[in-house]
Motif scaffolding. Structure first.
Motif, PDB file in Angstrom:
ATOM      1  N   VAL A  39       1.088  -1.210  -0.050  1.00  0.00           N
ATOM      2  CA  VAL A  39      -0.293   0.197   0.484  1.00  0.00           C
ATOM      3  C   VAL A  39       0.793   1.022   0.054  1.00  0.00           C
ATOM      4  CG1 VAL A  39      -1.330   1.048   1.111  1.00  0.00           C
ATOM      5  CG2 VAL A  39      -2.083  -0.789   1.304  1.00  0.00           C
ATOM      6  N   LEU A  40       1.374   1.252   0.946  1.00  0.00           N
ATOM      7  CA  LEU A  40       2.714   2.581   1.246  1.00  0.00           C
ATOM      8  C   LEU A  40       3.969   2.543  -0.568  1.00  0.00           C
ATOM      9  CD1 LEU A  40       3.650   1.955   4.861  1.00  0.00           C
ATOM     10  CD2 LEU A  40       1.897   3.596   3.681  1.00  0.00           C
ATOM     11  N   SER A  41       4.080   1.827  -0.478  1.00  0.00           N
ATOM     12  CA  SER A  41       4.779   2.060  -1.795  1.00  0.00           C
ATOM     13  C   SER A  41       4.279   2.114  -3.441  1.00  0.00           C
ATOM     14  CB  SER A  41       5.869   0.526  -2.117  1.00  0.00           C
ATOM     15  OG  SER A  41       4.927  -0.351  -2.616  1.00  0.00           O
ATOM     16  N   SER A  42       2.480   2.140  -3.437  1.00  0.00           N
ATOM     17  CA  SER A  42       1.529   2.226  -4.500  1.00  0.00           C
ATOM     18  C   SER A  42       1.311   3.457  -4.988  1.00  0.00           C
ATOM     19  CB  SER A  42       0.642   1.794  -4.626  1.00  0.00           C
ATOM     20  OG  SER A  42       0.160   2.607  -3.209  1.00  0.00           O
ATOM     21  N   ASN A  43       0.911   3.828  -6.112  1.00  0.00           N
ATOM     22  CA  ASN A  43       0.477   5.187  -6.412  1.00  0.00           C
ATOM     23  C   ASN A  43      -0.537   6.211  -6.053  1.00  0.00           C
ATOM     24  OD1 ASN A  43      -0.178   3.603  -8.570  1.00  0.00           O
ATOM     25  ND2 ASN A  43       0.631   4.827 -10.476  1.00  0.00           N
ATOM     26  N   MET A  44      -1.631   4.802  -5.629  1.00  0.00           N
ATOM     27  CA  MET A  44      -2.231   5.178  -4.672  1.00  0.00           C
ATOM     28  C   MET A  44      -2.441   7.159  -4.209  1.00  0.00           C
ATOM     29  SD  MET A  44      -4.305   2.204  -3.419  1.00  0.00           S
ATOM     30  CE  MET A  44      -3.374   1.985  -2.085  1.00  0.00           C
ATOM     31  N   PRO A  45      -3.941   7.597  -4.338  1.00  0.00           N
ATOM     32  CA  PRO A  45      -3.640   8.866  -3.994  1.00  0.00           C
ATOM     33  C   PRO A  45      -3.479   8.619  -2.031  1.00  0.00           C
ATOM     34  CG  PRO A  45      -5.321   8.499  -5.461  1.00  0.00           C
ATOM     35  CD  PRO A  45      -5.261   7.350  -5.152  1.00  0.00           C
ATOM     36  N   PRO A  46      -3.068   9.702  -1.977  1.00  0.00           N
ATOM     37  CA  PRO A  46      -2.922   9.934   0.053  1.00  0.00           C
ATOM     38  C   PRO A  46      -3.772   9.184   0.427  1.00  0.00           C
ATOM     39  CG  PRO A  46      -1.845  11.569  -1.321  1.00  0.00           C
ATOM     40  CD  PRO A  46      -2.304  10.867  -1.795  1.00  0.00           C
ATOM     41  N   PRO A  47      -5.198   9.716   0.400  1.00  0.00           N
ATOM     42  CA  PRO A  47      -6.437   9.146   1.190  1.00  0.00           C
ATOM     43  C   PRO A  47      -6.285   7.909   1.081  1.00  0.00           C
ATOM     44  CG  PRO A  47      -7.228  10.935   0.348  1.00  0.00           C
ATOM     45  CD  PRO A  47      -5.467  10.902  -0.153  1.00  0.00           C
ATOM     46  N   ALA A  48      -6.314   7.432   0.141  1.00  0.00           N
ATOM     47  CA  ALA A  48      -6.511   5.828  -0.357  1.00  0.00           C
ATOM     48  C   ALA A  48      -5.230   5.147   0.899  1.00  0.00           C
ATOM     49  CB  ALA A  48      -6.933   5.647  -2.018  1.00  0.00           C
ATOM     50  N   ARG A  49      -4.396   5.584   1.115  1.00  0.00           N
ATOM     51  CA  ARG A  49      -3.007   5.067   1.258  1.00  0.00           C
ATOM     52  C   ARG A  49      -3.605   4.860   2.592  1.00  0.00           C
ATOM     53  NH1 ARG A  49       2.800   7.026  -1.313  1.00  0.00           N
ATOM     54  NH2 ARG A  49       0.989   8.963  -1.457  1.00  0.00           N
ATOM     55  N   LEU A  50      -3.630   6.333   2.787  1.00  0.00           N
ATOM     56  CA  LEU A  50      -4.351   6.635   4.769  1.00  0.00           C
ATOM     57  C   LEU A  50      -5.197   5.821   5.351  1.00  0.00           C
ATOM     58  CD1 LEU A  50      -4.281   8.161   7.188  1.00  0.00           C
ATOM     59  CD2 LEU A  50      -5.494   9.158   6.835  1.00  0.00           C
ATOM     60  N   THR A  51      -6.061   5.509   4.511  1.00  0.00           N
ATOM     61  CA  THR A  51      -6.968   4.341   4.704  1.00  0.00           C
ATOM     62  C   THR A  51      -6.324   2.903   4.478  1.00  0.00           C
ATOM     63  OG1 THR A  51      -9.027   5.630   3.791  1.00  0.00           O
ATOM     64  CG2 THR A  51      -9.644   3.353   3.962  1.00  0.00           C
ATOM     65  N   GLY A  52      -6.142   2.789   4.273  1.00  0.00           N
ATOM     66  CA  GLY A  52      -5.609   1.088   3.741  1.00  0.00           C
ATOM     67  C   GLY A  52      -4.765   0.551   4.891  1.00  0.00           C
ATOM     68  N   ILE A  53      -4.110   2.309   5.794  1.00  0.00           N
ATOM     69  CA  ILE A  53      -2.489   1.733   7.081  1.00  0.00           C
ATOM     70  C   ILE A  53      -4.489   1.701   8.530  1.00  0.00           C
ATOM     71  CG2 ILE A  53      -1.438   2.321   8.144  1.00  0.00           C
ATOM     72  CD1 ILE A  53      -0.200   0.752   5.869  1.00  0.00           C
ATOM     73  N   ALA A  54      -4.887   2.284   7.751  1.00  0.00           N
ATOM     74  CA  ALA A  54      -5.586   2.460   9.299  1.00  0.00           C
ATOM     75  C   ALA A  54      -6.269   1.088   9.023  1.00  0.00           C
ATOM     76  CB  ALA A  54      -6.879   3.698   8.874  1.00  0.00           C
ATOM     77  N   LEU A  55      -6.722   0.821   8.315  1.00  0.00           N
ATOM     78  CA  LEU A  55      -7.441  -0.675   7.541  1.00  0.00           C
ATOM     79  C   LEU A  55      -6.375  -1.074   8.534  1.00  0.00           C
ATOM     80  CD1 LEU A  55     -10.363  -1.854   7.487  1.00  0.00           C
ATOM     81  CD2 LEU A  55      -9.680  -1.812   4.792  1.00  0.00           C
ATOM     82  N   ALA A  56      -5.154  -1.970   7.957  1.00  0.00           N
ATOM     83  CA  ALA A  56      -4.342  -2.717   8.225  1.00  0.00           C
ATOM     84  C   ALA A  56      -4.483  -2.941   9.799  1.00  0.00           C
ATOM     85  CB  ALA A  56      -3.186  -2.364   7.699  1.00  0.00           C
ATOM     86  N   THR A  57      -3.833  -1.540  10.861  1.00  0.00           N
ATOM     87  CA  THR A  57      -3.458  -1.950  12.012  1.00  0.00           C
ATOM     88  C   THR A  57      -4.472  -2.272  13.078  1.00  0.00           C
ATOM     89  OG1 THR A  57      -5.169   0.556  12.441  1.00  0.00           O
ATOM     90  CG2 THR A  57      -3.300   0.809  11.448  1.00  0.00           C
ATOM     91  N   HIS A  58      -5.914  -2.550  12.031  1.00  0.00           N
ATOM     92  CA  HIS A  58      -7.344  -3.918  12.474  1.00  0.00           C
ATOM     93  C   HIS A  58      -6.857  -5.408  12.589  1.00  0.00           C
ATOM     94  CE1 HIS A  58      -9.537  -1.159  14.542  1.00  0.00           C
ATOM     95  NE2 HIS A  58      -9.494   0.343  12.815  1.00  0.00           N
ATOM     96  N   ALA A  59      -5.925  -5.633  11.803  1.00  0.00           N
ATOM     97  CA  ALA A  59      -5.261  -6.716  11.287  1.00  0.00           C
ATOM     98  C   ALA A  59      -4.426  -7.546  12.178  1.00  0.00           C
ATOM     99  CB  ALA A  59      -4.913  -6.673   9.678  1.00  0.00           C
ATOM    100  N   ASP A  60      -4.280  -8.666  12.218  1.00  0.00           N
ATOM    101  CA  ASP A  60      -3.639  -9.364  13.318  1.00  0.00           C
ATOM    102  C   ASP A  60      -2.149  -9.639  11.942  1.00  0.00           C
ATOM    103  OD1 ASP A  60      -4.601 -11.679  11.303  1.00  0.00           O
ATOM    104  OD2 ASP A  60      -4.634 -12.702  12.891  1.00  0.00           O
ATOM    105  N   PRO A  61      -1.112 -10.117  12.399  1.00  0.00           N
ATOM    106  CA  PRO A  61       0.395 -10.973  11.076  1.00  0.00           C
ATOM    107  C   PRO A  61      -0.410 -10.976  10.039  1.00  0.00           C
ATOM    108  CG  PRO A  61       0.973 -11.002  14.033  1.00  0.00           C
ATOM    109  CD  PRO A  61      -0.975 -10.608  13.701  1.00  0.00           C
ATOM    110  N   ALA A  62      -1.319 -11.842   9.977  1.00  0.00           N
ATOM    111  CA  ALA A  62      -1.480 -13.175   9.003  1.00  0.00           C
ATOM    112  C   ALA A  62      -2.056 -12.085   8.384  1.00  0.00           C
ATOM    113  CB  ALA A  62      -2.394 -14.477   9.550  1.00  0.00           C
ATOM    114  N   GLY A  63      -3.193 -11.682   8.782  1.00  0.00           N
ATOM    115  CA  GLY A  63      -3.823 -10.327   7.861  1.00  0.00           C
ATOM    116  C   GLY A  63      -5.209 -10.222   8.121  1.00  0.00           C
ATOM    117  N   GLN A  64      -5.690 -11.233   8.902  1.00  0.00           N
ATOM    118  CA  GLN A  64      -6.787 -11.542   9.871  1.00  0.00           C
ATOM    119  C   GLN A  64      -7.691 -10.120   9.883  1.00  0.00           C
ATOM    120  OE1 GLN A  64      -8.768 -13.533   8.717  1.00  0.00           O
ATOM    121  NE2 GLN A  64      -7.730 -15.371   7.765  1.00  0.00           N
ATOM    122  N   ILE A  65      -8.586  -9.708   9.909  1.00  0.00           N
ATOM    123  CA  ILE A  65      -9.431  -8.389  10.148  1.00  0.00           C
ATOM    124  C   ILE A  65     -10.409  -8.616  11.423  1.00  0.00           C
ATOM    125  CG2 ILE A  65     -10.163  -6.464  10.258  1.00  0.00           C
ATOM    126  CD1 ILE A  65      -9.423  -6.086   8.029  1.00  0.00           C
ATOM    127  N   ALA A  66     -10.226  -9.134  12.463  1.00  0.00           N
ATOM    128  CA  ALA A  66     -11.114 -10.065  13.583  1.00  0.00           C
ATOM    129  C   ALA A  66     -12.172  -9.056  13.807  1.00  0.00           C
ATOM    130  CB  ALA A  66      -9.739 -10.518  14.923  1.00  0.00           C
TER     131      ALA A  66
END
Length: 148
Positions: A46-73
């Motif tokens: 996500v961070l290395s993509s060329n998406m607009p900043p709001p999309a990267r920020l939203t992606g990282i905010a969503l990822a903070t809810h995921a465990d190391p395996a990527g599951q969002i409980a």
């Protein structure tokens, strides 16, 4: 005497169904890099993509809810992402659409609205290949002190 029916134009229903096997690595099926969690790879994508900043920020905010395996409980839902990012509802909705369009996010049920949707972190196969290439090209940094 019957005549043959005129050929009809194809409709979207005639198109083959898109599946995860057609170019996306889902959690558990991706070949993880040694010493790297799925979540950290996803964040790097996500961070290395060329998406607009709001999309990267939203992606990282969503990822903070995921465990190391990527599951969002505990899904943050749309309103949770609005509060966490400080963006407007429409900006977060566009960001989620961008992440879905890039193949970095998938909804468990496509018919769900963003207010109630459950999301799954995904890494497109091409992005995973790029991450693996860059990881193998990077040389480990020598942190040992020189002996005098």
């Amino acid at each position: 005497m019957t005549t043959a029916a005129a050929p009809r134009r194809p409709s979207p229903a005639d198109m083959p169904r898109k599946t995860a096997a057609a170019g996306h690595s889902l959690m558990g099926t991706a070949a993880p890099l040694p010493g790297r969690s799925y979540r950290s790879l996803w964040e790097q994508a996500v961070l290395s993509s060329n998406m607009p900043p709001p999309a990267r920020l939203t992606g990282i905010a969503l990822a903070t809810h995921a465990d190391p395996a990527g599951q969002i409980a505990h899904q943050p839902r749309l309103i949770g992402l609005v509060h966490e990012t400080g963006l407007h509802v429409a900006q977060v909705a566009v960001a989620l659409t961008t992440l879905r369009g890039r193949g970095l996010l998938r909804q468990t049920r496509r018919a769900d609205r963003y207010e109630t949707a459950d999301f799954i972190l995904t890494i497109p196969t091409a992005v995973m290949s790029r991450l693996q290439r860059t990881a193998t090209q990077q040389k480990p940094v020598d942190t040992s002190e020189p002996s005098a």
